[in-house]
Design a protein around this motif. Structure first.
Motif, mmCIF file in Angstrom:
data_model
loop_
_atom_site.group_PDB
_atom_site.id
_atom_site.type_symbol
_atom_site.label_atom_id
_atom_site.label_comp_id
_atom_site.label_asym_id
_atom_site.label_seq_id
_atom_site.Cartn_x
_atom_site.Cartn_y
_atom_site.Cartn_z
ATOM 1 N N LEU A 127 8.980 20.646 -24.938
ATOM 2 C CA LEU A 127 8.164 21.348 -25.918
ATOM 3 C C LEU A 127 8.840 21.486 -27.282
ATOM 4 C CD1 LEU A 127 6.690 24.152 -23.637
ATOM 5 C CD2 LEU A 127 5.678 21.947 -24.268
ATOM 6 N N ASP A 128 10.110 21.095 -27.380
ATOM 7 C CA ASP A 128 10.797 21.120 -28.673
ATOM 8 C C ASP A 128 10.145 20.068 -29.563
ATOM 9 O OD1 ASP A 128 12.450 20.884 -30.889
ATOM 10 O OD2 ASP A 128 14.307 20.837 -29.729
ATOM 11 N N GLU A 129 9.484 20.511 -30.609
ATOM 12 C CA GLU A 129 8.728 19.598 -31.469
ATOM 13 C C GLU A 129 9.610 18.636 -32.252
ATOM 14 O OE1 GLU A 129 5.708 21.527 -33.739
ATOM 15 O OE2 GLU A 129 4.990 22.649 -31.998
ATOM 16 N N THR A 130 10.914 18.882 -32.300
ATOM 17 C CA THR A 130 11.810 17.959 -33.008
ATOM 18 C C THR A 130 12.289 16.827 -32.099
ATOM 19 O OG1 THR A 130 13.831 19.198 -32.490
ATOM 20 C CG2 THR A 130 12.611 19.846 -34.498
ATOM 21 N N ALA A 131 11.903 16.846 -30.818
ATOM 22 C CA ALA A 131 12.348 15.823 -29.864
ATOM 23 C C ALA A 131 11.440 14.601 -29.956
ATOM 24 C CB ALA A 131 12.343 16.390 -28.446
ATOM 25 N N PRO A 132 11.952 13.488 -30.498
ATOM 26 C CA PRO A 132 11.112 12.302 -30.657
ATOM 27 C C PRO A 132 10.957 11.492 -29.375
ATOM 28 C CG PRO A 132 13.267 11.888 -31.580
ATOM 29 C CD PRO A 132 13.268 13.317 -31.105
ATOM 30 N N LEU A 133 9.914 10.692 -29.368
ATOM 31 C CA LEU A 133 9.650 9.782 -28.265
ATOM 32 C C LEU A 133 10.615 8.592 -28.304
ATOM 33 C CD1 LEU A 133 7.600 9.631 -25.963
ATOM 34 C CD2 LEU A 133 6.116 8.322 -27.464
ATOM 35 N N GLN A 134 11.030 8.207 -29.501
ATOM 36 C CA GLN A 134 11.951 7.079 -29.667
ATOM 37 C C GLN A 134 13.057 7.449 -30.645
ATOM 38 O OE1 GLN A 134 9.603 3.676 -30.791
ATOM 39 N NE2 GLN A 134 8.892 3.353 -28.724
ATOM 40 N N ALA A 135 14.098 8.065 -30.132
ATOM 41 C CA ALA A 135 15.244 8.449 -30.957
ATOM 42 C C ALA A 135 16.274 7.323 -30.933
ATOM 43 C CB ALA A 135 15.861 9.730 -30.430
ATOM 44 N N PRO A 136 16.696 6.808 -32.093
ATOM 45 C CA PRO A 136 17.717 5.750 -32.109
ATOM 46 C C PRO A 136 19.000 6.236 -31.434
ATOM 47 C CG PRO A 136 16.726 6.021 -34.274
ATOM 48 C CD PRO A 136 16.250 7.171 -33.429
ATOM 49 N N LEU A 137 19.503 5.431 -30.525
ATOM 50 C CA LEU A 137 20.715 5.805 -29.795
ATOM 51 C C LEU A 137 21.974 5.511 -30.614
ATOM 52 C CD1 LEU A 137 21.000 7.062 -27.008
ATOM 53 C CD2 LEU A 137 21.446 4.809 -26.097
ATOM 54 N N PHE A 138 21.903 4.462 -31.427
ATOM 55 C CA PHE A 138 23.052 4.073 -32.243
ATOM 56 C C PHE A 138 22.620 3.944 -33.700
ATOM 57 C CE2 PHE A 138 23.617 1.999 -28.065
ATOM 58 C CZ PHE A 138 24.722 2.694 -27.635
ATOM 59 N N THR A 139 23.537 4.218 -34.605
ATOM 60 C CA THR A 139 23.275 4.051 -36.030
ATOM 61 C C THR A 139 24.466 3.352 -36.663
ATOM 62 O OG1 THR A 139 24.215 6.211 -36.521
ATOM 63 C CG2 THR A 139 21.828 6.122 -36.202
ATOM 64 N N MET A 140 24.219 2.759 -37.816
ATOM 65 C CA MET A 140 25.308 2.132 -38.566
ATOM 66 C C MET A 140 26.068 3.220 -39.305
ATOM 67 S SD MET A 140 25.442 -1.159 -38.209
ATOM 68 C CE MET A 140 26.289 -1.760 -39.630
ATOM 69 N N PRO A 141 27.378 3.139 -39.340
ATOM 70 C CA PRO A 141 28.130 4.111 -40.135
ATOM 71 C C PRO A 141 27.775 3.932 -41.613
ATOM 72 C CG PRO A 141 29.604 2.472 -39.157
ATOM 73 C CD PRO A 141 28.214 2.172 -38.682
ATOM 74 N N THR A 142 27.732 5.024 -42.316
ATOM 75 C CA THR A 142 27.423 4.929 -43.734
ATOM 76 C C THR A 142 28.616 4.373 -44.478
ATOM 77 O OG1 THR A 142 28.083 7.214 -44.043
ATOM 78 C CG2 THR A 142 25.752 6.816 -43.667
ATOM 79 N N GLN A 143 28.341 3.472 -45.407
ATOM 80 C CA GLN A 143 29.383 2.861 -46.224
ATOM 81 C C GLN A 143 29.397 3.547 -47.586
ATOM 82 O OE1 GLN A 143 31.483 0.425 -45.178
ATOM 83 N NE2 GLN A 143 30.542 0.567 -43.181
ATOM 84 N N PRO A 144 30.564 3.808 -48.133
ATOM 85 C CA PRO A 144 30.588 4.404 -49.465
ATOM 86 C C PRO A 144 29.989 3.437 -50.482
ATOM 87 C CG PRO A 144 32.829 3.982 -48.672
ATOM 88 C CD PRO A 144 31.876 3.574 -47.588
ATOM 89 N N THR A 145 29.239 3.966 -51.426
ATOM 90 C CA THR A 145 28.687 3.121 -52.481
ATOM 91 C C THR A 145 29.785 2.810 -53.479
ATOM 92 O OG1 THR A 145 28.026 5.034 -53.758
ATOM 93 C CG2 THR A 145 26.389 4.132 -52.223
ATOM 94 N N ALA A 146 29.533 1.842 -54.347
ATOM 95 C CA ALA A 146 30.547 1.404 -55.317
ATOM 96 C C ALA A 146 30.986 2.556 -56.199
ATOM 97 C CB ALA A 146 30.006 0.254 -56.159
ATOM 98 N N GLU A 147 30.043 3.421 -56.592
ATOM 99 C CA GLU A 147 30.430 4.507 -57.489
ATOM 100 C C GLU A 147 31.189 5.616 -56.777
ATOM 101 O OE1 GLU A 147 26.543 7.329 -57.827
ATOM 102 O OE2 GLU A 147 26.407 5.392 -58.813
ATOM 103 N N HIS A 148 31.076 5.674 -55.438
ATOM 104 C CA HIS A 148 31.793 6.697 -54.682
ATOM 105 C C HIS A 148 32.955 6.128 -53.873
ATOM 106 C CE1 HIS A 148 27.836 8.681 -55.280
ATOM 107 N NE2 HIS A 148 28.656 9.670 -55.624
ATOM 108 N N ALA A 149 33.175 4.831 -53.987
ATOM 109 C CA ALA A 149 34.256 4.207 -53.237
ATOM 110 C C ALA A 149 35.602 4.645 -53.821
ATOM 111 C CB ALA A 149 34.123 2.686 -53.291
#
Length: 155
Positions: A127-149
């Motif tokens: 019943l938790d409305e934030t629980a999706p039917l298809q939650a990604p199990l893996f994600t790509m790590p965020t890479q710093p942008t050129a201006e924040h590198a």
């Protein structure tokens, strides 16, 4: 005493009789009522929920808290009564995983988890409305942008 069953993926499998999980209401869209959790890759967190009566029916499952730190399970009072518990902390919870060739396309169903307690399993609606039917199990790590590198000074 033990139970032996055939698996297309794993060959002949023998488990202790106490490891059989009876799903009195079955699983959504699937046949069979007797299953077992099989750990073929210890340490990965991935298990197989295998039907005892169908050698081809095996679903990958994971504990949602291992992959989703904010996972919350909210069950209706009648579902808690059906399971025979007062809160979900007394049960083991798993979510089914949809496999894909690309790891970024692998998802978990947080909306209809499997709740196991005392040798019985139930697929219930979270019943938790934030629980999706298809939650990604893996994600790509965020890479710093050129201006924040971080900068490197050349000497």
């Amino acid at each position: 005493m033990s139970v032996t069953f055939e698996s297309i993926r794993f060959g002949q499998v023998e488990i202790p009789e106490d490891d059989v999980i009876e799903f009195p209401s079955g699983l959504i869209g699937l046949g069979g009522r007797r299953y077992a959790l099989i750990d073929r890759n210890p340490g990965t967190g991935f298990l197989w929920l295998h039907a005892l009566d169908d050698p081809a029916l095996a679903l990958p499952v994971v504990s949602p808290t291992q992959f989703f730190s904010t996972f919350s399970l909210q069950l209706a009072p009648e579902d808690l009564e059906l399971i025979g518990i007062e809160d979900t902390g007394a049960a083991s919870v798993y979510v089914t995983v949809r496999a894909a060739t690309d790891p970024l396309d692998i998802t978990a169903n947080l909306r209809a988890p499997l709740v196991v307690h005392g040798g019985r399993g139930y697929q219930l609606i979270n019943l938790d409305e934030t629980a999706p039917l298809q939650a990604p199990l893996f994600t790509m790590p965020t890479q710093p942008t050129a201006e924040h590198a971080p900068s490197v000074d050349a000497a």
